[in-house]
Scaffold this motif. Structure first.
Motif, PDB file in Angstrom:
ATOM      1  N   GLU A   1      39.403  27.900  36.796  1.00 55.25           N
ATOM      2  CA  GLU A   1      37.957  27.815  36.603  1.00 55.25           C
ATOM      3  C   GLU A   1      37.285  29.181  36.732  1.00 55.25           C
ATOM      4  OE1 GLU A   1      39.160  23.971  38.824  1.00 55.25           O
ATOM      5  OE2 GLU A   1      39.767  26.088  38.728  1.00 55.25           O
ATOM      6  N   PHE A   2      37.860  30.043  37.568  1.00 52.71           N
ATOM      7  CA  PHE A   2      37.278  31.372  37.772  1.00 52.71           C
ATOM      8  C   PHE A   2      37.474  32.240  36.535  1.00 52.71           C
ATOM      9  CE2 PHE A   2      37.493  35.834  38.939  1.00 52.71           C
ATOM     10  CZ  PHE A   2      36.335  35.993  39.686  1.00 52.71           C
TER      11      PHE A   2
ATOM     12  N   VAL B   1      30.187  31.323  38.149  1.00 48.67           N
ATOM     13  CA  VAL B   1      31.283  30.739  38.923  1.00 48.67           C
ATOM     14  C   VAL B   1      30.672  30.015  40.120  1.00 48.67           C
ATOM     15  CG1 VAL B   1      33.361  31.236  40.254  1.00 48.67           C
ATOM     16  CG2 VAL B   1      32.834  32.598  38.215  1.00 48.67           C
ATOM     17  N   SER B   2      31.126  28.813  40.361  1.00 51.30           N
ATOM     18  CA  SER B   2      30.574  28.052  41.489  1.00 51.30           C
ATOM     19  C   SER B   2      30.947  28.736  42.804  1.00 51.30           C
ATOM     20  CB  SER B   2      31.114  26.622  41.482  1.00 51.30           C
ATOM     21  OG  SER B   2      32.479  26.602  41.872  1.00 51.30           O
TER      22      SER B   2
ATOM     23  N   GLU C   1      37.338  30.429  46.886  1.00 55.27           N
ATOM     24  CA  GLU C   1      38.769  30.165  46.720  1.00 55.27           C
ATOM     25  C   GLU C   1      39.468  31.379  46.121  1.00 55.27           C
ATOM     26  OE1 GLU C   1      41.631  27.138  44.133  1.00 55.27           O
ATOM     27  OE2 GLU C   1      39.573  26.504  44.626  1.00 55.27           O
ATOM     28  N   ASN C   2      38.796  32.029  45.193  1.00 56.03           N
ATOM     29  CA  ASN C   2      39.368  33.214  44.567  1.00 56.03           C
ATOM     30  C   ASN C   2      39.431  34.379  45.553  1.00 56.03           C
ATOM     31  OD1 ASN C   2      40.235  34.640  42.035  1.00 56.03           O
ATOM     32  ND2 ASN C   2      38.410  35.855  42.475  1.00 56.03           N
TER      33      ASN C   2
ATOM     34  N   GLN D   1      30.518  38.456  40.137  1.00 57.03           N
ATOM     35  CA  GLN D   1      31.739  37.812  40.639  1.00 57.03           C
ATOM     36  C   GLN D   1      32.949  38.744  40.551  1.00 57.03           C
ATOM     37  OE1 GLN D   1      29.766  36.412  38.285  1.00 57.03           O
ATOM     38  NE2 GLN D   1      29.003  34.473  39.108  1.00 57.03           N
ATOM     39  N   THR D   2      33.036  39.512  39.460  1.00 59.43           N
ATOM     40  CA  THR D   2      34.173  40.432  39.329  1.00 59.43           C
ATOM     41  C   THR D   2      34.036  41.604  40.291  1.00 59.43           C
ATOM     42  OG1 THR D   2      33.089  41.592  37.486  1.00 59.43           O
ATOM     43  CG2 THR D   2      34.607  39.812  36.919  1.00 59.43           C
ATOM     44  N   VAL D   3      32.800  42.044  40.530  1.00 66.71           N
ATOM     45  CA  VAL D   3      32.574  43.124  41.491  1.00 66.71           C
ATOM     46  C   VAL D   3      33.012  42.681  42.884  1.00 66.71           C
ATOM     47  CG1 VAL D   3      30.801  44.473  42.686  1.00 66.71           C
ATOM     48  CG2 VAL D   3      30.722  44.231  40.189  1.00 66.71           C
TER      49      VAL D   3
END
Length: 306
Positions: free
Chosen positions: A220-221, A231-232, A238-239, A261-263
């Motif tokens: 999902e991520f 992203v939730s 979780e990631n 989110q990626t940062v």
């Protein structure tokens, strides 16, 4: 009555120029006939454009629609210049699989119905896994690239039969240079097979899978990042736990896409002392395909060895 001297000179000069022009036209025409036109090729991205140049050499004229790392093939809209190039192309090379749909839209729009079209995903024979999505980034899969090279050589040969020998020779030389890349992946698999890695997008998965590595990123991520969706909080945590819990040995991230989110993901990896391996979707400046992929595989091996 005799013509004035100046008039006679003018007439003689005009006749001489006409004679020279006639000779020049004949010579130019002969030269043009002795030098066949290059095969016009349009590639959706500079990745395939570079591969075509390696196979076609100086007998091809290649236009790569996307050559700027800031351009996103998923959402790219071709301009009139691209459409003109496509209308004249004898060979078109696209990735397919929904990655560069702008090529199909232009072809279906009647811009060219006679070009030979090479779809890399179709050539690969890859399909979506049951209940999953197709990973369309097949240029990270070296066996697929070898097949595409064969198709390119065949298409160029059909367009220019007189240079078939050169196309075949160049294709074989390129494929021979893919072999060391596969050997590097096999070495990683032997030394680190079964190790967990994280990704930000599915871009490098064919390379990591061939290297025997296990992607532990929640699907999902990576799917949300690829589609540009949010992203939730649960999936993000979780990631991030992959790094704080040291469940992975490297993070392989697409540096051409970035967001909150990626940062956070990269920051979590660095904070945990886990190496980050940056990859891209298009050619980095000054790189060709083989040099680029060699650097990617070497960077992955180096990260796992730390």
């Amino acid at each position: 009555m005799p013509l004035p001297t100046s008039r006679r000179l003018a007439l003689l000069t005009s006749a001489s120029l006409a004679l020279l022009a006639g000779c020049g036209s004949s010579s130019d025409s002969a030269a043009a006939q002795s030098t066949p036109a290059r095969v016009a090729v349009v590639a959706s991205t500079d990745v395939y454009g570079d591969i075509v140049r390696r196979v076609g050499g100086d007998r091809v004229d290649v236009t790569s629609v996307i050559s700027d790392p800031g351009q996103d093939p998923h959402s790219y809209e071709a301009d009139p210049q691209n459409q003109l190039a496509l209308s004249k192309a004898e060979v078109v090379v696209e990735n397919g699989g929904g990655y560069d749909d702008f090529v199909d839209r232009m072809l279906k729009g009647g811009h060219n119905d006679s070009a030979q079209v090479i779809d890399a995903v179709k050539v690969s024979g890859k399909t979506a896994p049951k209940g999953g999505e197709l990973n369309e980034h097949v240029w990270y899969d070296f066996p697929t690239v070898a097949k595409v090279v064969d198709r390119i050589a065949a298409a160029l040969t059909k367009a220019d039969p007189s240079d078939a020998g050169a196309f075949t020779k160049n294709a074989a030389a390129f494929q021979a240079k893919l072999a060391p890349l596969e050997a590097k992946e096999a070495r990683i698999k032997k030394e680190h097979g079964g190790a967990g890695v994280a990704i930000t997008e599915p871009v490098p998965l064919y390379m990591t899978e061939a290297s025997g590595l296990i992607n532990r990123t929640p699907a999902e991520f990576s799917e949300a990042i690829e589609e540009g969706d949010d992203v939730s909080p649960r999936i993000l945590q979780e990631n991030l736990a992959l790094f704080s819990g040291r469940k992975v040995q490297a993070l392989v991230c697409n540096e051409q896409t970035s967001g909150p989110q990626t940062v956070k993901t990269e920051a979590a990896a660095k904070a945990a002392g886990i190496p980050v391996v940056p990859v891209t979707e298009t050619l980095p400046k000054g790189k060709d395909y083989l040099g680029w992929m060699t650097a990617n595989v070497d960077a992955l091996a180096g990260a796992l060895a730390k």
